[in-house]
Scaffold this motif. Structure first.
Motif, PDB file in Angstrom:
ATOM      1  N   ASN A   1      53.044 -29.101 -11.536  1.00  0.00           N
ATOM      2  CA  ASN A   1      52.352 -29.099 -12.838  1.00  0.00           C
ATOM      3  C   ASN A   1      53.361 -28.733 -13.789  1.00  0.00           C
ATOM      4  O   ASN A   1      53.148 -28.672 -15.130  1.00  0.00           O
ATOM      5  CB  ASN A   1      51.292 -28.631 -12.922  1.00  0.00           C
ATOM      6  N   PHE A   2      54.503 -28.001 -13.713  1.00  0.00           N
ATOM      7  CA  PHE A   2      55.329 -27.566 -14.510  1.00  0.00           C
ATOM      8  C   PHE A   2      56.782 -28.292 -14.793  1.00  0.00           C
ATOM      9  O   PHE A   2      57.700 -27.567 -15.095  1.00  0.00           O
ATOM     10  CB  PHE A   2      55.899 -26.167 -13.953  1.00  0.00           C
ATOM     11  N   PHE A   3      56.897 -29.409 -14.495  1.00  0.00           N
ATOM     12  CA  PHE A   3      58.060 -30.187 -14.268  1.00  0.00           C
ATOM     13  C   PHE A   3      58.730 -30.076 -15.805  1.00  0.00           C
ATOM     14  O   PHE A   3      59.968 -29.917 -15.879  1.00  0.00           O
ATOM     15  CB  PHE A   3      57.909 -31.387 -14.059  1.00  0.00           C
TER      16      PHE A   3
ATOM     17  N   ASP B   1      60.149 -36.750 -17.271  1.00  0.00           N
ATOM     18  CA  ASP B   1      59.326 -35.945 -17.321  1.00  0.00           C
ATOM     19  C   ASP B   1      58.006 -36.577 -16.523  1.00  0.00           C
ATOM     20  O   ASP B   1      57.066 -36.175 -15.982  1.00  0.00           O
ATOM     21  CB  ASP B   1      58.973 -35.242 -18.426  1.00  0.00           C
ATOM     22  N   ALA B   2      57.806 -37.899 -17.032  1.00  0.00           N
ATOM     23  CA  ALA B   2      56.709 -38.818 -16.809  1.00  0.00           C
ATOM     24  C   ALA B   2      56.695 -39.037 -15.296  1.00  0.00           C
ATOM     25  O   ALA B   2      55.511 -39.351 -14.934  1.00  0.00           O
ATOM     26  CB  ALA B   2      56.547 -39.742 -17.814  1.00  0.00           C
ATOM     27  N   GLU B   3      57.604 -39.338 -14.899  1.00  0.00           N
ATOM     28  CA  GLU B   3      57.796 -39.402 -13.482  1.00  0.00           C
ATOM     29  C   GLU B   3      58.113 -38.271 -12.502  1.00  0.00           C
ATOM     30  O   GLU B   3      58.012 -38.520 -11.352  1.00  0.00           O
ATOM     31  CB  GLU B   3      59.250 -40.406 -13.127  1.00  0.00           C
ATOM     32  N   LYS B   4      58.158 -37.183 -13.129  1.00  0.00           N
ATOM     33  CA  LYS B   4      58.592 -35.651 -12.439  1.00  0.00           C
ATOM     34  C   LYS B   4      59.740 -36.195 -11.463  1.00  0.00           C
ATOM     35  O   LYS B   4      59.588 -35.692 -10.135  1.00  0.00           O
ATOM     36  CB  LYS B   4      57.227 -35.355 -11.807  1.00  0.00           C
TER      37      LYS B   4
ATOM     38  N   VAL C   1      58.563 -27.961 -17.981  1.00  0.00           N
ATOM     39  CA  VAL C   1      59.064 -26.662 -18.718  1.00  0.00           C
ATOM     40  C   VAL C   1      59.954 -25.698 -17.713  1.00  0.00           C
ATOM     41  O   VAL C   1      59.748 -24.456 -17.875  1.00  0.00           O
ATOM     42  CB  VAL C   1      57.765 -26.024 -19.051  1.00  0.00           C
ATOM     43  N   SER C   2      60.518 -26.180 -16.956  1.00  0.00           N
ATOM     44  CA  SER C   2      61.280 -25.633 -15.935  1.00  0.00           C
ATOM     45  C   SER C   2      62.763 -26.096 -15.889  1.00  0.00           C
ATOM     46  O   SER C   2      62.973 -27.483 -16.117  1.00  0.00           O
ATOM     47  CB  SER C   2      60.698 -25.577 -14.856  1.00  0.00           C
ATOM     48  N   ALA C   3      63.562 -25.277 -15.452  1.00  0.00           N
ATOM     49  CA  ALA C   3      64.936 -25.470 -15.210  1.00  0.00           C
ATOM     50  C   ALA C   3      64.998 -26.106 -13.673  1.00  0.00           C
ATOM     51  O   ALA C   3      64.226 -25.685 -12.858  1.00  0.00           O
ATOM     52  CB  ALA C   3      65.912 -24.329 -15.322  1.00  0.00           C
ATOM     53  N   MET C   4      66.014 -27.076 -13.647  1.00  0.00           N
ATOM     54  CA  MET C   4      66.280 -27.610 -12.237  1.00  0.00           C
ATOM     55  C   MET C   4      67.521 -28.184 -12.168  1.00  0.00           C
ATOM     56  O   MET C   4      68.438 -28.152 -12.986  1.00  0.00           O
ATOM     57  CB  MET C   4      65.174 -28.754 -12.090  1.00  0.00           C
ATOM     58  N   GLY C   5      67.874 -28.474 -10.833  1.00  0.00           N
ATOM     59  CA  GLY C   5      69.506 -28.777 -10.687  1.00  0.00           C
ATOM     60  C   GLY C   5      69.627 -29.515  -9.553  1.00  0.00           C
ATOM     61  O   GLY C   5      68.792 -29.591  -8.413  1.00  0.00           O
ATOM     62  N   TRP C   6      70.992 -29.780  -9.310  1.00  0.00           N
ATOM     63  CA  TRP C   6      71.427 -30.279  -7.960  1.00  0.00           C
ATOM     64  C   TRP C   6      72.601 -29.508  -7.288  1.00  0.00           C
ATOM     65  O   TRP C   6      73.593 -29.104  -8.206  1.00  0.00           O
ATOM     66  CB  TRP C   6      71.958 -31.641  -8.204  1.00  0.00           C
ATOM     67  N   TYR C   7      72.645 -29.235  -6.099  1.00  0.00           N
ATOM     68  CA  TYR C   7      73.414 -28.481  -5.483  1.00  0.00           C
ATOM     69  C   TYR C   7      73.848 -29.150  -4.208  1.00  0.00           C
ATOM     70  O   TYR C   7      73.372 -30.229  -3.993  1.00  0.00           O
ATOM     71  CB  TYR C   7      72.976 -26.952  -4.963  1.00  0.00           C
TER      72      TYR C   7
END
Length: 111
Positions: free
Chosen positions: A27-29, A73-76, A31-37
């Motif tokens: 539910n927090f997609f 964001d809409a697709e998360k 408002v959060s940082a994310m990434g690829w490693y």
């Protein structure tokens, strides 16, 4: 609990392109940082690209100009588009969200 599901990996030839996707069930997609490693055989996991809460992107030097991280964001869903793939891009690619990780998707680049 957050669930991350990566897809889009596979075997490609040098010079080709591919797009990885990561569906993040949270539910927090937005408002959060994310990434690829990624983790190559015998090497430590390393950052490929990240996007901050404010939309700032960061790329590893090795993929600059060849990688594009994006999210819908809409697709998360978090994406990683990579072009002009090199053999050294081979590895397991992991999606990260806060301190959670996906199971990874294998990318193999060969001639």
């Amino acid at each position: 609990q957050v669930q991350l599901v990566e897809s889009g990996g596979g075997s490609v030839q040098i010079g080709e392109s591919l797009t990885l996707s990561c569906k993040i069930y949270t539910n927090f997609f937005g408002v959060s940082a994310m990434g690829w490693y990624r983790q190559a055989p015998g090497k430590q996991r390393e950052l490929v690209a990240s996007v901050s809460t404010f939309g700032e992107v960061n790329y590893a030097r090795s993929v600059l100009g060849r990688a594009t991280i994006s999210k819908v964001d809409a697709e998360k869903t978090l994406y990683l588009r990579m072009t002009d793939l090199k053999a050294e891009d081979t590895g397991v690619y992991y999606c990260s969200f806060r301190d959670e990780w996906g199971e990874g998707t294998q990318v193999t680049v060969s001639s």
